[in-house]
Design a protein around this motif. Structure first.
Motif, mmCIF file in Angstrom:
data_model
loop_
_atom_site.group_PDB
_atom_site.id
_atom_site.type_symbol
_atom_site.label_atom_id
_atom_site.label_comp_id
_atom_site.label_asym_id
_atom_site.label_seq_id
_atom_site.Cartn_x
_atom_site.Cartn_y
_atom_site.Cartn_z
ATOM 1 N N GLU A 139 0.826 -1.208 0.000
ATOM 2 C CA GLU A 139 0.000 0.000 0.000
ATOM 3 C C GLU A 139 0.865 1.265 0.000
ATOM 4 O O GLU A 139 0.523 2.261 -0.638
ATOM 5 C CB GLU A 139 -0.917 0.004 1.223
ATOM 6 N N VAL A 140 1.983 1.204 0.710
ATOM 7 C CA VAL A 140 2.842 2.392 0.872
ATOM 8 C C VAL A 140 3.579 2.743 -0.409
ATOM 9 O O VAL A 140 3.647 3.913 -0.815
ATOM 10 C CB VAL A 140 3.851 2.170 2.020
ATOM 11 N N LEU A 141 4.157 1.738 -1.088
ATOM 12 C CA LEU A 141 5.078 2.010 -2.194
ATOM 13 C C LEU A 141 4.497 2.894 -3.302
ATOM 14 O O LEU A 141 5.100 3.921 -3.639
ATOM 15 C CB LEU A 141 5.606 0.702 -2.779
ATOM 16 N N PRO A 142 3.370 2.562 -3.914
ATOM 17 C CA PRO A 142 2.896 3.393 -5.034
ATOM 18 C C PRO A 142 2.562 4.818 -4.622
ATOM 19 O O PRO A 142 2.823 5.762 -5.371
ATOM 20 C CB PRO A 142 1.658 2.647 -5.538
ATOM 21 N N VAL A 143 1.984 4.962 -3.413
ATOM 22 C CA VAL A 143 1.640 6.313 -2.930
ATOM 23 C C VAL A 143 2.909 7.117 -2.668
ATOM 24 O O VAL A 143 3.045 8.265 -3.105
ATOM 25 C CB VAL A 143 0.783 6.222 -1.650
ATOM 26 N N ALA A 144 3.866 6.516 -1.950
ATOM 27 C CA ALA A 144 5.108 7.209 -1.597
ATOM 28 C C ALA A 144 5.928 7.554 -2.834
ATOM 29 O O ALA A 144 6.489 8.657 -2.936
ATOM 30 C CB ALA A 144 5.938 6.345 -0.648
ATOM 31 N N PHE A 145 5.997 6.613 -3.792
ATOM 32 C CA PHE A 145 6.782 6.863 -5.002
ATOM 33 C C PHE A 145 6.193 8.027 -5.804
ATOM 34 O O PHE A 145 6.928 8.917 -6.256
ATOM 35 C CB PHE A 145 6.837 5.603 -5.870
ATOM 36 N N ASP A 146 4.883 8.028 -5.961
ATOM 37 C CA ASP A 146 4.220 9.109 -6.706
ATOM 38 C C ASP A 146 4.461 10.465 -6.047
ATOM 39 O O ASP A 146 4.792 11.445 -6.723
ATOM 40 C CB ASP A 146 2.718 8.816 -6.793
ATOM 41 N N LEU A 147 4.318 10.513 -4.732
ATOM 42 C CA LEU A 147 4.522 11.775 -4.010
ATOM 43 C C LEU A 147 5.988 12.208 -4.054
ATOM 44 O O LEU A 147 6.287 13.405 -4.159
ATOM 45 C CB LEU A 147 4.060 11.619 -2.562
ATOM 46 N N ALA A 148 6.905 11.251 -3.974
ATOM 47 C CA ALA A 148 8.339 11.578 -4.008
ATOM 48 C C ALA A 148 8.710 12.201 -5.349
ATOM 49 O O ALA A 148 9.393 13.238 -5.403
ATOM 50 C CB ALA A 148 9.177 10.323 -3.761
ATOM 51 N N ILE A 149 8.271 11.581 -6.449
ATOM 52 C CA ILE A 149 8.597 12.103 -7.783
ATOM 53 C C ILE A 149 7.982 13.482 -7.985
ATOM 54 O O ILE A 149 8.653 14.413 -8.467
ATOM 55 C CB ILE A 149 8.102 11.138 -8.880
ATOM 56 N N LYS A 150 6.724 13.646 -7.602
ATOM 57 C CA LYS A 150 6.067 14.940 -7.762
ATOM 58 C C LYS A 150 6.746 16.029 -6.939
ATOM 59 O O LYS A 150 6.891 17.162 -7.401
ATOM 60 C CB LYS A 150 4.592 14.824 -7.360
ATOM 61 N N THR A 151 7.165 15.680 -5.735
ATOM 62 C CA THR A 151 7.857 16.659 -4.875
ATOM 63 C C THR A 151 9.169 17.094 -5.499
ATOM 64 O O THR A 151 9.488 18.293 -5.549
ATOM 65 C CB THR A 151 8.116 16.049 -3.485
ATOM 66 N N HIS A 152 9.969 16.149 -5.990
ATOM 67 C CA HIS A 152 11.260 16.493 -6.600
ATOM 68 C C HIS A 152 11.054 17.339 -7.861
ATOM 69 O O HIS A 152 11.786 18.324 -8.077
ATOM 70 C CB HIS A 152 12.052 15.221 -6.932
ATOM 71 N N LEU A 153 10.091 16.981 -8.671
ATOM 72 C CA LEU A 153 9.849 17.750 -9.903
ATOM 73 C C LEU A 153 9.359 19.162 -9.585
ATOM 74 O O LEU A 153 9.721 20.121 -10.280
ATOM 75 C CB LEU A 153 8.826 17.015 -10.779
ATOM 76 N N ARG A 154 8.549 19.289 -8.531
ATOM 77 C CA ARG A 154 8.098 20.629 -8.147
ATOM 78 C C ARG A 154 9.276 21.478 -7.660
ATOM 79 O O ARG A 154 9.397 22.658 -8.010
ATOM 80 C CB ARG A 154 7.049 20.516 -7.033
ATOM 81 N N LYS A 155 10.148 20.859 -6.872
ATOM 82 C CA LYS A 155 11.332 21.578 -6.383
ATOM 83 C C LYS A 155 12.250 21.968 -7.551
ATOM 84 O O LYS A 155 12.893 23.030 -7.522
ATOM 85 C CB LYS A 155 12.096 20.701 -5.397
#
Length: 377
Positions: A54-70
């Motif tokens: 349950e954690v992996l897909p949610v965390a991965f999506d948020l991690a990528i979006k956060t880095h791209l926003r930064k």
């Protein structure tokens, strides 16, 4: 009741441990990168772990979006070093994708994780170029502090993009513009008798300065090296012995009256041992040969002719010999006392050796002073 409490405690620890190892806690705290890494590690050992799935897909999506926003935020910022931040973000995205790619069960949850290889390489070049520009700007200020800053910029640029054109020459130029060049005069001594001993002391100093690593931006030269290279030095270190005394001799005598009781002194007519007291006069001689000197250590700024440092460094060496003699019954002496009476007066070391010995503490102080003084540059 105690058993129930313990079970609850261990149950709580188990839940907490599972949450930590699956990345759930990290996800809840907003540490998406850590959440991805923990979930991936858990799924490698336990591919069906429900919480990690349950954690992996949610965390991965948020991690990528956060880095791209930064990354987008950094690109429009005025920060001269923004490309290093952008480089870091692309690097983290690629690392996270590599972690997922190395976990077969993870790829079912995050198929085709993105890689930004070209963007990462472009960022490396842009980051190095930004450092290069900052280095050139600092170098044009034409002073040591700015040259040090330029050197650090150029070194960082090379680490980011080693093939950057002209970077090695820029590093060399900035380094020599930043270096403080110091000429060290040989230690002056007004005595032919101790010339060879002083040469040994001077060689110790030369060896130390040749291997000095206390400050990257300070280089020491002998007068011969400076003249050969036609060097324009920044500072001059002057060394000379203000005063020294070699071989001052002192002899001390201490006399002790020794007595020992219950010593066999003979036999009676029946052959029985007769006990009594024995005495001796015990003389202890101690010879001290003292040698000492005072070295003047001065640093002069050759651009302003200003005296920057002036200290007196003192050193002393005392050679000691002892022996003894006695009159009376030797049985009044213990083993150590008797052994000292078998010893004969020794000749002290040659004057040249005594000179070397008293310069050893001076050398240690000189090294400490040089290290301390030049650490500020």
């Amino acid at each position: 009741m105690k058993t129930i409490s313990r079970l609850r405690y261990f149950l709580y620890l188990s839940i907490l441990f599972v949450g930590c190892t699956t990345g759930k806690n990290a996800l809840q705290k907003g540490d998406y990168d850590a959440a991805v890494s923990k979930a991936v590690d858990r799924l490698k050992s336990s591919p069906q772990n429900k919480e990690a799935l349950e954690v992996l897909p949610v965390a991965f999506d948020l991690a990528i979006k956060t880095h791209l926003r930064k990354i987008d935020e950094a690109k429009v910022s005025a920060d001269a070093l923004k490309w290093e931040s952008i480089l870091y973000r692309y690097q983290r995205i690629n690392q996270l994708s590599d972690e997922v790619n190395a976990c077969p069960s993870c790829l079912r949850l995050v198929p085709n994780p993105p890689k930004y290889v070209k963007e990462y390489e472009d960022s490396r070049y842009q980051a190095a170029e930004a450092r290069y520009v900052l280095g050139e700007r600092a170098l044009r200020e034409n002073n040591r502090q700015s040259a040090k800053a330029a050197y650090n910029h150029f070194v960082k640029a090379e680490s980011l993009y080693p093939s950057l054109k002209g970077i090695k020459d820029k590093i060399e130029d900035a380094y020599w513009a930043a270096v403080l060049k110091v000429v060290v005069q040989p230690a002056i001594i007004n005595s032919n008798t101790y010339r060879l001993s002083n040469d040994y002391f001077q060689q110790q100093i030369t060896n130390y300065l040749a291997t000095y690593r206390g400050n990257t931006f300070v280089r020491f030269y002998t007068e011969a090296e400076a003249n050969k290279q036609k060097l324009r030095a920044d500072q001059l270190v002057e060394l000379h012995f203000d005063d020294f005394i070699v071989g001052q001799t002192y002899v001390k005598e201490r006399v002790e009256k020794l007595r020992r009781d219950s010593v066999v002194i003979g036999e009676d007519r029946r052959g029985n041992k007769v006990y009594g007291s024995v005495t001796a006069t015990y003389s202890i001689f101690e010879k001290q040969v003292s040698s000492s000197g005072l070295l003047n250590f001065a640093v002069v700024d050759l651009n302003t002719n200003k005296l920057l440092q002036n200290r007196k460094l003192a050193g002393t060496y005392v050679w000691v010999d002892s022996w003894a003699s006695f009159k009376g019954d030797e049985r009044a002496l213990d083993k150590q006392q008797f052994a000292l009476t078998r010893k004969r007066e020794m000749m002290p070391p040659p004057p040249g050796n005594l000179f070397v010995e008293f310069t050893k503490p001076i050398y240690a102080q000189l090294v400490d002073n040089i290290t301390s003084f030049y650490s500020r540059y």
